[in-house]
Design a protein around this motif. Structure first.
Motif, PDB file in Angstrom:
ATOM      1  N   ASP A   1      90.711  71.347  26.076  1.00 22.49           N
ATOM      2  CA  ASP A   1      90.097  69.992  26.724  1.00 22.49           C
ATOM      3  C   ASP A   1      88.585  70.192  26.599  1.00 22.49           C
ATOM      4  OD1 ASP A   1      88.971  68.174  28.256  1.00 22.49           O
ATOM      5  OD2 ASP A   1      89.886  68.449  30.042  1.00 22.49           O
ATOM      6  N   LEU A   2      88.238  69.649  25.357  1.00 19.03           N
ATOM      7  CA  LEU A   2      86.812  69.718  25.223  1.00 19.03           C
ATOM      8  C   LEU A   2      86.054  68.499  25.453  1.00 19.03           C
ATOM      9  CD1 LEU A   2      86.893  71.622  21.600  1.00 19.03           C
ATOM     10  CD2 LEU A   2      86.784  72.641  24.145  1.00 19.03           C
ATOM     11  N   SER A   3      86.427  67.631  26.329  1.00 20.71           N
ATOM     12  CA  SER A   3      85.562  66.386  26.792  1.00 20.71           C
ATOM     13  C   SER A   3      84.159  66.834  27.332  1.00 20.71           C
ATOM     14  CB  SER A   3      86.486  65.771  27.801  1.00 20.71           C
ATOM     15  OG  SER A   3      86.878  66.596  28.942  1.00 20.71           O
ATOM     16  N   SER A   4      83.942  68.096  28.083  1.00 23.62           N
ATOM     17  CA  SER A   4      82.782  68.235  28.696  1.00 23.62           C
ATOM     18  C   SER A   4      81.774  68.931  27.563  1.00 23.62           C
ATOM     19  CB  SER A   4      82.696  69.408  29.860  1.00 23.62           C
ATOM     20  OG  SER A   4      81.780  69.886  30.376  1.00 23.62           O
ATOM     21  N   ILE A   5      80.647  68.581  27.537  1.00 24.10           N
ATOM     22  CA  ILE A   5      79.720  69.111  26.753  1.00 24.10           C
ATOM     23  C   ILE A   5      79.369  70.644  27.112  1.00 24.10           C
ATOM     24  CG2 ILE A   5      77.553  68.369  27.846  1.00 24.10           C
ATOM     25  CD1 ILE A   5      78.211  68.973  23.882  1.00 24.10           C
ATOM     26  N   ASP A   6      79.646  70.861  28.515  1.00 23.09           N
ATOM     27  CA  ASP A   6      79.312  72.185  29.015  1.00 23.09           C
ATOM     28  C   ASP A   6      80.229  73.219  28.505  1.00 23.09           C
ATOM     29  OD1 ASP A   6      77.076  71.720  30.519  1.00 23.09           O
ATOM     30  OD2 ASP A   6      78.379  70.335  31.588  1.00 23.09           O
ATOM     31  N   THR A   7      81.439  72.741  28.405  1.00 23.66           N
ATOM     32  CA  THR A   7      82.677  73.726  27.684  1.00 23.66           C
ATOM     33  C   THR A   7      82.431  73.934  26.327  1.00 23.66           C
ATOM     34  OG1 THR A   7      84.381  72.505  29.250  1.00 23.66           O
ATOM     35  CG2 THR A   7      85.127  74.005  27.404  1.00 23.66           C
ATOM     36  N   VAL A   8      82.005  72.949  25.593  1.00 20.00           N
ATOM     37  CA  VAL A   8      81.608  73.039  24.129  1.00 20.00           C
ATOM     38  C   VAL A   8      80.377  74.231  23.858  1.00 20.00           C
ATOM     39  CG1 VAL A   8      80.796  72.033  21.975  1.00 20.00           C
ATOM     40  CG2 VAL A   8      82.669  70.810  23.651  1.00 20.00           C
ATOM     41  N   ALA A   9      79.267  73.899  25.026  1.00 20.07           N
ATOM     42  CA  ALA A   9      78.214  74.901  24.851  1.00 20.07           C
ATOM     43  C   ALA A   9      78.596  76.422  25.053  1.00 20.07           C
ATOM     44  CB  ALA A   9      77.126  74.202  25.787  1.00 20.07           C
ATOM     45  N   SER A  10      79.573  76.588  25.744  1.00 18.76           N
ATOM     46  CA  SER A  10      80.256  78.030  26.017  1.00 18.76           C
ATOM     47  C   SER A  10      80.772  78.497  24.623  1.00 18.76           C
ATOM     48  CB  SER A  10      80.958  78.026  27.193  1.00 18.76           C
ATOM     49  OG  SER A  10      81.837  77.454  26.865  1.00 18.76           O
ATOM     50  N   LEU A  11      81.379  77.533  23.997  1.00 16.76           N
ATOM     51  CA  LEU A  11      81.791  78.275  22.916  1.00 16.76           C
ATOM     52  C   LEU A  11      81.006  78.044  21.635  1.00 16.76           C
ATOM     53  CD1 LEU A  11      85.151  75.955  22.936  1.00 16.76           C
ATOM     54  CD2 LEU A  11      85.080  78.151  23.323  1.00 16.76           C
ATOM     55  N   SER A  12      80.149  77.262  21.682  1.00 12.84           N
ATOM     56  CA  SER A  12      78.919  77.367  20.433  1.00 12.84           C
ATOM     57  C   SER A  12      78.025  78.430  20.642  1.00 12.84           C
ATOM     58  CB  SER A  12      78.198  76.039  20.387  1.00 12.84           C
ATOM     59  OG  SER A  12      77.358  75.826  21.641  1.00 12.84           O
ATOM     60  N   TRP A  13      78.144  79.113  21.957  1.00  9.60           N
ATOM     61  CA  TRP A  13      77.191  80.206  22.096  1.00  9.60           C
ATOM     62  C   TRP A  13      77.559  81.431  21.249  1.00  9.60           C
ATOM     63  CZ3 TRP A  13      72.662  80.499  24.294  1.00  9.60           C
ATOM     64  CH2 TRP A  13      72.290  81.764  24.669  1.00  9.60           C
TER      65      TRP A  13
ATOM     66  N   ASP B   1      87.655  64.214  22.546  1.00  9.95           N
ATOM     67  CA  ASP B   1      88.208  64.343  23.917  1.00  9.95           C
ATOM     68  C   ASP B   1      87.167  63.458  24.845  1.00  9.95           C
ATOM     69  OD1 ASP B   1      90.132  65.616  23.069  1.00  9.95           O
ATOM     70  OD2 ASP B   1      89.283  67.724  23.793  1.00  9.95           O
ATOM     71  N   SER B   2      85.849  63.615  24.189  1.00 14.19           N
ATOM     72  CA  SER B   2      84.908  62.758  25.035  1.00 14.19           C
ATOM     73  C   SER B   2      84.784  61.328  24.664  1.00 14.19           C
ATOM     74  CB  SER B   2      83.313  63.337  24.630  1.00 14.19           C
ATOM     75  OG  SER B   2      82.827  63.134  23.199  1.00 14.19           O
ATOM     76  N   GLY B   3      85.301  60.837  23.626  1.00 17.56           N
ATOM     77  CA  GLY B   3      85.383  59.453  23.109  1.00 17.56           C
ATOM     78  C   GLY B   3      83.980  59.044  22.576  1.00 17.56           C
ATOM     79  N   TYR B   4      83.345  60.069  22.160  1.00 20.58           N
ATOM     80  CA  TYR B   4      81.861  59.763  21.581  1.00 20.58           C
ATOM     81  C   TYR B   4      81.921  59.789  19.983  1.00 20.58           C
ATOM     82  CZ  TYR B   4      79.243  60.802  26.075  1.00 20.58           C
ATOM     83  OH  TYR B   4      78.858  60.624  27.432  1.00 20.58           O
ATOM     84  N   SER B   5      81.219  58.660  19.558  1.00 18.75           N
ATOM     85  CA  SER B   5      81.057  58.654  18.057  1.00 18.75           C
ATOM     86  C   SER B   5      79.734  59.770  17.811  1.00 18.75           C
ATOM     87  CB  SER B   5      81.003  57.490  17.496  1.00 18.75           C
ATOM     88  OG  SER B   5      79.892  56.724  17.850  1.00 18.75           O
ATOM     89  N   ILE B   6      79.488  59.805  16.547  1.00 25.59           N
ATOM     90  CA  ILE B   6      78.441  60.622  16.047  1.00 25.59           C
ATOM     91  C   ILE B   6      76.895  59.826  16.616  1.00 25.59           C
ATOM     92  CG2 ILE B   6      76.772  61.191  14.234  1.00 25.59           C
ATOM     93  CD1 ILE B   6      79.126  63.363  14.797  1.00 25.59           C
ATOM     94  N   GLN B   7      77.228  58.399  16.266  1.00 26.60           N
ATOM     95  CA  GLN B   7      75.743  57.592  16.842  1.00 26.60           C
ATOM     96  C   GLN B   7      75.892  57.618  18.331  1.00 26.60           C
ATOM     97  OE1 GLN B   7      78.596  56.842  14.841  1.00 26.60           O
ATOM     98  NE2 GLN B   7      78.845  54.524  14.930  1.00 26.60           N
ATOM     99  N   ASP B   8      76.792  57.947  19.119  1.00 26.14           N
ATOM    100  CA  ASP B   8      76.699  57.976  20.513  1.00 26.14           C
ATOM    101  C   ASP B   8      75.979  59.329  21.159  1.00 26.14           C
ATOM    102  OD1 ASP B   8      77.981  55.559  20.747  1.00 26.14           O
ATOM    103  OD2 ASP B   8      80.080  56.390  20.796  1.00 26.14           O
ATOM    104  N   LEU B   9      75.888  60.232  20.240  1.00 27.73           N
ATOM    105  CA  LEU B   9      75.555  61.630  20.837  1.00 27.73           C
ATOM    106  C   LEU B   9      74.115  61.483  21.130  1.00 27.73           C
ATOM    107  CD1 LEU B   9      76.998  64.056  18.199  1.00 27.73           C
ATOM    108  CD2 LEU B   9      77.740  63.371  20.372  1.00 27.73           C
ATOM    109  N   LYS B  10      73.733  62.101  22.709  1.00 28.33           N
ATOM    110  CA  LYS B  10      72.575  62.113  23.115  1.00 28.33           C
ATOM    111  C   LYS B  10      71.870  63.531  22.630  1.00 28.33           C
ATOM    112  CE  LYS B  10      72.650  58.594  25.423  1.00 28.33           C
ATOM    113  NZ  LYS B  10      71.898  57.134  25.466  1.00 28.33           N
TER     114      LYS B  10
END
Length: 1153
Positions: free
Chosen positions: A919-931, A950-959
């Motif tokens: 479940d990678l819907s949280s950017i914080d979870t992804v951030a821990s992996l990308s470390w 999982d987050s439902g974002y597309s590339i153009q939605d990324l903050k």
């Protein structure tokens, strides 16, 4: 090591320049005070230090009148010695400077002083005030002299030795002790070698003895184990003499003796402790300062602690008595219970039978301090777990949470998840102060706490303390900007550095809102300010040097801000004094400084030397060489081409070594060939040997670069102990140096099997130099010392043999009891325990696959984050641990954020299919992996796609915070999607993306996006190039060729490495020569192979620090005017007999003409 320069030419020069004094006074000898006559005679003899001491003594009881200077000169004239006031002043200054560089001669001078002169010298050392002598014509700054003397290598040693030799015979012993304290506290601790106790007085007055003992207690951590033992023997020898003990059965140790010993009480033998009278131990415990003293016995062992606890319990104190508890404000922890008096002894409390919950909670609270113990932490954790069970008897975890102190760190995930939000909210004042939380625990507790809050506000976030890192990035983004602003100004802001880059960017995005940037940026303080983008800085008009003083700047920020503020300020010196802004000073700025301005404000650069890039140091060196080479700080010569080192005459070797030894050569000289040249000059100055401890003092950090041959054969026995003390702190000795040190140690101490505990402690940093067989005896005899040595190497990866020795030591000392209910295939296997894993740290890499596979589930749950932090695990070991995680937590699709975060490097074993299940819907979870930085391209792509799905974002939605959180996985993006990233989000995280080591194609596409933000590459400035980082490696051949050569130093080294070989070779010879030392050192072997001979020559010029701007690279004559007549520096500074070579050019006086 070097010859003392004669002062004849100096005197002649000054004599001719200023003219001989024509003052004559009849009967000058009879007319001059005896002290001044004596001073004049000392001047005639060249004993300027003695003359100065006579002058200070005279001034202490007489008023200096206008005519006295002329009377002294007349007296000298009558003796056919001609001086003017300036020439006399210069002679004394030169003499004192020489003594700073030749501390052995200072020691000889002080030995030759008469009693009154010596007392005057000692009194000067005692003074704290910034005093001075006003001689009308001259001001003598005694405070400056004292400060420089105490900070000069070797001078401290001479002052220490002369104080021991003469002070106690001539001054009050209390004053001598105060002087010793001053000198020792400014030293590295190497003065206190074991044999020094033979020189310590044994007939001190009681008050002086206590004061000197206090000095040794303050220096305890700087003192070697052997020296600690020697000082303990000296102290106890005096204490025993004053003891009333009449036979061996009675102890000489009284309550007052324990207080005097302080931290040295841990050197009492077990037998001596057991003999201490219950009355005396009880009296000691009742002292007001006993708790503070016991709080500092960091190196006490369990055996000695138990002995003290037993004696304390035999006194009239009841360690379980809670009747002494005085409740204040209904807070249990505002009490003054007896356990508080135990200090660190509480860490070894073992009388748990029939202990009630209240006392257990009190003990747990007192055990917070146990993290300061040197070692034995596994035992502490075990005791906390036992007390935790007692503290929770007949109560739920929800009820006791706030009274469990930092023992809550030992709670499992399931226990934490069972907590109610109300319980966490009620206990937040305890939980927010606990250190040692695992990231996964912080996530669970923060979620519980925030679940109790309806709205995330400043107030509830400010209560979180150490739990702040558990707040999600999205939650920060949902806060009001004014609340975020208050958080950054409050005490909780100290925890912002614990946040992930994604969380920090989330906060920043609220502070720097598009419609109102300025106020938000100005409010950001400290290191967090570095995260502000160059784009946002360029939109902010209200900066000045005062606003920036409390902010840490990135180099791109500093480059932009210095250029901006230089255009508007009328006081450019304010920019240099602002600290961080010096990062933005370019070579052109330095070149444009007038000589007077540069020399007047060079100290600002020197004060912030650690902030300067190698290129900036190179520019400063060239500027100094051009405008004032006679007063050039010698370390700057190392930044010039290697041939300039020939400019250092033998007479100036000492200031050269001192100056260079105060810097770190590895950051000053990046090219290995040039470093060899510098070290060759060092060896030449040393004459390939280190004769005594003074030479070691002078060398400073250069000690870490001594060639193996000198370590092996060139260090005298007299110097070795001091040298060894310095070598302990060397971060990275090469294999040859390590081999030489090992041979020296074996020659001095013999094989490790014969070492004592003190020897093993002192040689802790060097244990990695020995083989597994040699270490086996250490592992058997002193397992805890071995573990302590290993724990201090946490930032390095020790050798496999050392780790294996640590592993064997822990395994041999642990219970070898197989599980009663083993997993299939694990019969007879002694699985790892939590205690073992806790002790082993990096040595956990030695576990066999079978051991890891047979680990019990509870052990895995309690230690997963420790295991995930081990750098040395192989791929098969990580695979085994991943399988264990699946066994414990079920398939990855069931894992929650705290599970994924806790895995650390274990997550690298997840295949692409398993990563897709997370479940990678949280950017914080992804951030821990990308470390993690070891993902394969396929794994990185799975993580990136998993987040988008999982987050439902597309590339153009990324903050912006999403882009930062994706980290290295962003390199897996399809290049056709990069144009879809919003410019408004991309432009504020350019610097973060510029840290990624993506493929050339991805970097090229990011470069195109950067052009939308910063314009065509031909328009880029130094700050833009620095901000882009590796993105600049996406430049095309044509774009690279068009870059101004003056921009080349502002590529980041990582960008140079990322430039494809076929593109890098398109740089012109002029561009390559302009790279600067740091970027030239970043050129890879593959890139180098594609260069032409001319380009290679240019590269070597850049590595060597050759001049490529403004002036020609030609070492001229020693004169201060520019010249290009000679290309050889030989003999360029032969007049350095006048050169003083230190930041303080005038030690003694300032003329008031």
């Amino acid at each position: 090591m070097s010859q003392e320069p004669t002062t004849y030419s100096l005197f002649l020069f000054l004599f001719l320049s200023h003219g001989v004094s024509s003052y004559t006074v009849p009967n000058s000898r009879q007319d001059l005070h005896p002290l001044l006559q004596n001073m004049a005679e000392e001047i005639i003899d060249g004993s300027y230090l003695n003359a100065l001491l006579d002058l200070i003594q005279f001034q202490s009881s007489h008023v200096w009148t206008d005519d006295l200077s002329h009377r002294v000169l007349a007296y000298l004239n009558s003796r056919n010695v001609a001086f003017t006031i300036p020439s006399l002043q210069a002679a004394v200054e030169n003499h004192l400077e020489q003594r700073l560089h030749q501390p052995q001669k200072l020691l000889e001078d002080l030995r030759k002083t008469d009693a009154q002169q010596f007392r005057t010298a000692m009194k000067c050392l005692l003074e704290d005030k910034k005093d001075g002598l006003d001689l009308k014509d001259i001001i003598i700054d005694l405070g400056e002299i004292r400060e420089r003397a105490l900070q000069s290598p070797g001078v401290n040693r001479s002052l220490f030795l002369i104080t021991l030799e003469r002070c106690f015979q001539m001054l009050n012993s209390l004053e001598c002790v105060e002087i010793l304290g001053k000198v020792l506290r400014g030293s590295s601790g190497s003065f206190l070698q074991p044999d020094i106790t033979e020189r310590l007085p044994r007939d001190l007055r009681e008050d002086a003895f206590k004061n000197l003992s206090a000095v040794f207690k303050d220096l305890y951590d700087k003192t070697s184990a052997h020296s600690q033992r020697a000082l303990y023997s000296w102290m106890t020898g005096i204490l025993q003499t004053s003891s009333n003990a009449t036979d061996d059965s009675a102890s000489w140790v009284s309550a007052e003796h324990l207080w005097v010993l302080g931290r040295y009480m841990v050197h009492l033998s077990f037998e001596e402790i057991t003999k201490i009278s219950p009355i005396e131990i009880g009296l000691f415990i009742s002292y007001d300062n006993a708790t503070k003293q016991l709080d500092m016995v960091y190196d006490i062992t369990p055996e000695l602690a138990q002995a003290f606890l037993e004696r304390i319990s035999s006194s009239n104190f009841n360690m379980r008595n809670t009747s002494t508890i005085h409740r204040q404000a209904h807070e249990l922890w505002a009490l003054e219970p007896f356990p508080k008096m135990l200090g660190l002894l509480v860490c070894f409390y073992n009388d748990l039978e029939l202990l009630d919950a209240t006392v257990a909670q009190v003990l747990l609270y007192q055990m917070i301090k146990c993290s300061h113990l040197r070692g034995f932490q596994a035992g502490v954790q075990k005791l906390k777990a036992e007390l935790l069970d007692i503290a929770m008897e007949n109560q739920t975890l929800n009820e006791t949470l706030g009274s469990l102190s930092d023992a809550v760190v030992g709670l499992t995930y399931s226990q934490l998840e069972s907590l109610s939000p109300e319980a966490v909210h009620g206990a937040i004042s305890t939980l927010n102060q606990v250190s040692g939380w695992a990231k996964s625990q912080v996530i669970i507790l923060s979620a519980k706490y925030l679940a109790h809050e309806k709205v995330l506000s400043f107030y509830n976030v400010s209560q979180m303390g150490a739990l702040l890192a558990g707040v999600s990035t999205q939650a920060f983004c949902s806060m009001k900007r004014k609340d975020i602003s208050q958080v950054l100004r409050s005490a909780v802001s100290q925890y912002v550095s614990d946040l992930s880059p994604a969380q920090q960017q989330g906060i920043l995005s609220k502070m720097v809102q598009a419609e109102d940037t300025a106020p938000g940026i100005v409010e950001i303080q400290g290191a967090f300010f570095k995260e502000v983008s160059l784009f946002d800085l360029r939109r902010q008009p209200g900066f000045n040097s005062t606003v920036l003083k409390d902010k840490e700047l990135g180099r791109s920020q500093a480059l932009f801000l210095y250029e901006l503020l230089l255009k508007t300020t009328r006081r450019p010196e304010e920019l240099l004094s602002a600290g961080q802004l010096v990062k933005g000073v370019t070579c052109s700025h330095i070149d444009a400084m007038s000589t007077d301005f540069f020399l007047a404000h060079f100290q600002d650069f020197q004060n912030n030397f650690a902030l300067l890039s190698p290129y900036q140091v190179n520019c400063l060196a060239w500027k100094y060489w051009e405008v004032s080479r006679l007063s050039m700080p010698p370390f700057l010569l190392a930044a010039l081409p290697a041939r300039y080192l020939a400019s250092v005459p033998a007479s100036q070797c000492v200031p050269f070594l001192i100056s260079l030894g105060k810097s770190w050569l590895d950051s000053l000289v990046l090219d290995s060939h040039k470093k060899t040249s510098v070290l060759r000059k060092v060896q030449q100055c040393l004459d390939d040997s280190i004769a005594d401890e003074y030479t070691v003092d002078i060398m400073g950090n250069l000690l870490c670069h001594l060639p193996a041959a000198i370590i092996d054969r060139g260090i005298s026995p007299r110097a070795w102990a001091t040298a060894l003390h310095g070598l302990r702190d060397c971060p990275d000795l090469n294999p040859e140096q390590k081999a030489a040190v090992r041979l020296k140690l074996l020659g001095q101490y013999g094989l490790p099997q014969h070492w004592t505990a003190e020897t093993t402690k002192d040689l802790g940093p060097f244990l990695v130099l020995f083989s597994g067989d040699e270490l086996s005896s250490i592992a058997t005899k002193f397992p805890e010392i071995l573990l302590q040595a290993a724990s201090k190497m946490a930032r390095t990866l020790p050798t496999k043999e050392f780790l294996w020795a640590v592993f064997q030591s822990v395994r041999n000392s642990s219970d070898k009891i197989p599980s009663y209910d083993p997993m299939p295939g694990c019969h007879g296997v002694v699985a790892p325990s939590s205690d073992d894993i806790f002790k082993l740290a990096e040595a956990n890499a030695c576990w066999a696959l079978e051991d890891l596979r047979c680990m019990e589930e509870d052990t895995f749950i309690r230690t997963v984050e420790l295991l995930g932090a081990v750098q040395g695990f192989s791929r098969p070991q990580l695979m085994t641990l991943k399988e264990k995680a699946i066994q414990v937590w079920d398939m990855p699709s069931y894992w929650r954020e705290h599970h994924i975060v806790s895995l650390g490097r274990i997550a690298l074993a997840l295949n692409e299919s398993e990563l897709e299940q997370l479940d990678l819907s949280s950017i914080d979870t992804v951030a821990s992996l990308s470390w993690q930085t070891e993902w394969t391209p396929g794994q990185a792509e799975s993580i990136l796609q998993g987040y988008l799905d999982d987050s439902g974002y597309s590339i153009q939605d990324l903050k912006s915070f999403h882009l930062v959180g994706l980290g290295a996985t962003l390199c897996a993006i399809n290049i056709t999607e990069i144009p879809l990233i919003k410019i408004s989000e991309f432009r504020v995280v350019v610097a973060r993306i510029g840290t990624l080591l993506c493929s050339t194609h991805v970097l090229a596409e990011f470069k195109r996006k950067a052009e939308v933000v910063f314009g065509d590459p031909t328009e880029w400035t130094s700050s833009v190039l620095q901000e882009l980082g590796t993105i600049a490696a996406g430049l095309t051949k044509a774009e690279l060729r068009m870059l101004d050569k003056d921009l080349m130093p502002y590529f980041q080294p990582s960008a140079i490495k990322c430039l494809p070989d076929e593109i890098f070779k398109e740089l012109s010879a002029e561009q390559i020569a302009s790279l600067g030392p740091e970027n030239a050192a970043a050129v890879t072997h593959a890139q180098r192979r594609r260069l032409s001979p001319l380009q290679l020559q240019s590269l070597q010029q850049a590595l060597d620090g050759a001049k490529t701007h403004s002036w020609q690279d030609a070492p001229a004559s020693a004169g201060p005017t520019r010249t290009s007549s000679s290309r050889s520096p030989a003999g360029a500074l032969q007049s350095w007999g006048l050169w003083l070579g230190c930041p303080l050019l005038v030690l003694m006086a300032k003329l008031l003409w």
